[in-house]
Design a protein around this motif. Structure first.
Motif, short mmCIF file in Angstrom:
data_model
loop_
_atom_site.label_atom_id
_atom_site.label_comp_id
_atom_site.label_asym_id
_atom_site.label_seq_id
_atom_site.Cartn_x
_atom_site.Cartn_y
_atom_site.Cartn_z
N LYS A 58 0.82 -1.21 0.00
CA LYS A 58 0.00 0.00 0.00
C LYS A 58 0.85 1.26 0.00
O LYS A 58 0.35 2.35 0.28
N GLY A 59 2.14 1.11 -0.29
CA GLY A 59 2.98 2.28 -0.47
C GLY A 59 3.71 2.76 0.76
O GLY A 59 4.40 3.77 0.73
N SER A 60 3.59 2.02 1.87
CA SER A 60 4.28 2.41 3.10
C SER A 60 5.55 1.57 3.23
O SER A 60 5.54 0.39 2.90
N PRO A 61 6.65 2.14 3.70
CA PRO A 61 7.89 1.35 3.78
C PRO A 61 7.83 0.26 4.85
O PRO A 61 8.61 -0.68 4.81
#
Lengths: 135, 330
Positions: A42-45
């Motif tokens: 979801k685009g979070s590291p």
């Protein structure tokens, strides 16, 4: 306790355990708070701390200070927080606070929490002080 | 074609719609959940423990969440968590998911606590969509802020309110919150190729000369003026007619600089860049070979040579004469 007084800062290491335990203790099973792969998709590291845990830490920070001064009957009345940058495992969150106002019944405290990315949380907390006549 | 903000007019009617009406909490307020919360938060407040504990007020929202079964199966399956819930939340999320706003992040939480909660309190709650913002560009992606207002009750009595704001957004790839990566270091063994000269009909004969190891100077066919670098017309008389003269190859350093910074990938600083005055009188920018970068001097006598810089092409450069400038033009 007087307006302008600074609270001693509280340093909270954001461990993976804290992120996940906080999410589960608050019944928040959103996968971004316990599943690193899902978070990355979801685009979070990495997974990040949920807002309920931030809320709980802000409450703990303020009540630890106020009950230490005014006794255990001091109780939270309002907590308003706004999140900024996320808190990831490995970060260190430093909470600082300042007394905004004090009267017979309440004390209002502003709280700022920062980590390596910047401001994680800003908020204000209102605490009801124990009255001398009633429990 | 629909604009990217097109869904806002579909979102606006959700304002005021109830999400939950007298919905019961999954569990009554209870000591084990309080203890788990306090352990997770590191909160040792004695008011939250002992024989007559209160719940940490900041747990307010936790009592209202559906838990794992709700998270796994949405809000519609049979079970206590879905009782009292309308379809407004699911509809709003489906609409935003369908438009590409698939991610959620909580941004604001404003809670008021009317009275402390104690184990045994049976909670019900009402929740309403208070507002949906216009589309906003944020650091993590564009999306819509959705604010809900919840009223928490015990036996009909208001015990707390909870205003909650989330951002429902389309995630941007390559998050700004990523740790910055080290810039790539130049690899000396695989240096990028030098920039290539632009060869066109105005200068092609010059590069043909270089290929034949000849340094050709333009000469105006009308007035005889020499010119370098190559240009379509004469700078003195304007004539477009020209011929060439082959340079003798002798020259002197008219001026120079030493490049230290910024580094260019194909070059290895420090290096000298010289302005060489040819014996014929024109000047050209070139490299000096045969001396280190700090050995170049104004007035130094130099001699033309050709070096191969990359496979397939050569450049005219100037080698410092080993002897002093005797016999050369000062």
């Amino acid at each position: 306790m007087t307006p302008g007084e600074e609270l001693p800062p509280l340093t909270v290491p954001i461990t993976r355990t804290l992120v996940i335990a906080g999410a589960i203790a608050s019944r928040d099973y959103q996968d971004v708070h316990h599943d690193a792969e899902a978070a990355r998709a979801k685009g979070s590291p990495d997974i990040f701390m949920n807002i309920l845990t931030t809320n709980g830490l802000v409450g703990r920070y303020v009540t630890d200070y106020v009950t230490g001064r005014a006794g255990p009957k001091a109780v939270l009345r309002k907590v308003s927080i706004r999140l900024g940058v996320p808190s990831y495992p490995g970060d260190v969150l430093v909470l600082t606070g300042r007394i905004l106002s004090v009267n017979e019944r309440t004390i209002e405290i502003s709280v700022v929490g920062t980590n390596r990315l910047g401001r994680h949380v800003t908020g204000t907390v209102l605490v009801a002080l124990p009255s001398r006549t009633a429990a | 074609m629909r604009s990217v903000d097109d869904v806002h007019h579909l979102l606006k009617p959700f304002e005021g719609r109830p999400v939950a009406v007298s919905a019961p909490a999954r569990d009554p307020v209870n000591a084990p959940m309080i203890r788990h919360w306090c352990e997770a938060m590191g909160d040792t407040n004695p008011a939250y423990a002992g024989p007559d504990p209160i719940a940490p007020p900041t747990m307010l929202q936790a009592w209202t969440l559906p838990g794992l079964s709700g998270a796994l199966s949405g809000r519609t399956p049979a079970g206590r968590g879905s009782v009292g819930h309308t379809s407004a939340h699911d509809e709003l999320f489906a609409l935003l998911d369908g438009a590409g706003y698939t991610a959620v992040v909580a941004t604001d939480c404003e809670q008021e606590y009317v009275r402390p909660l104690r184990p045994g309190d049976e909670i019900t709650f009402d929740s309403v969509i208070e507002s949906v913002s216009p589309r906003k560009a944020t650091r993590i992606g564009a999306g819509y802020f959705i604010t809900t207002m919840m009223r928490v009750r015990v036996a009909g009595e208001l015990v707390g309110t909870h205003r909650f704001r989330i951002l429902k957004y389309a995630p941007v790839s390559g998050r700004l919150t990523e740790k910055p990566t080290e810039p790539p270091r130049p690899d000396r063994t695989a240096r990028p190729a030098r920039p290539r000269p632009v060869v066109n009909r105005d200068n092609a004969p010059f590069w043909e000369g270089v290929a034949a190891h000849k340094l050709l100077i333009q000469r105006c066919a009308a007035c005889g003026a020499l010119r370098f670098p190559w240009l379509p017309g004469c700078g003195r008389c304007g004539s477009p007619e020209w011929g060439t003269v082959e340079a003798s190859g002798s020259g002197t350093v008219y001026s120079y600089v030493v490049m230290h910074h910024p580094p260019f990938p194909a070059f290895d600083p420090p290096y000298a860049v010289a302005l060489v005055e040819l014996a014929e009188g024109v000047r050209m920018i070139s490299s000096i070979t045969g001396v280190p970068h700090d050995g170049v001097r104004i007035g130094m006598s130099v001699e033309l040579e050709f070096i191969r810089v990359d496979a397939g092409w050569e450049l005219p450069v100037f080698r410092a004469r080993s002897e002093g400038p005797e016999g050369e033009v000062a």
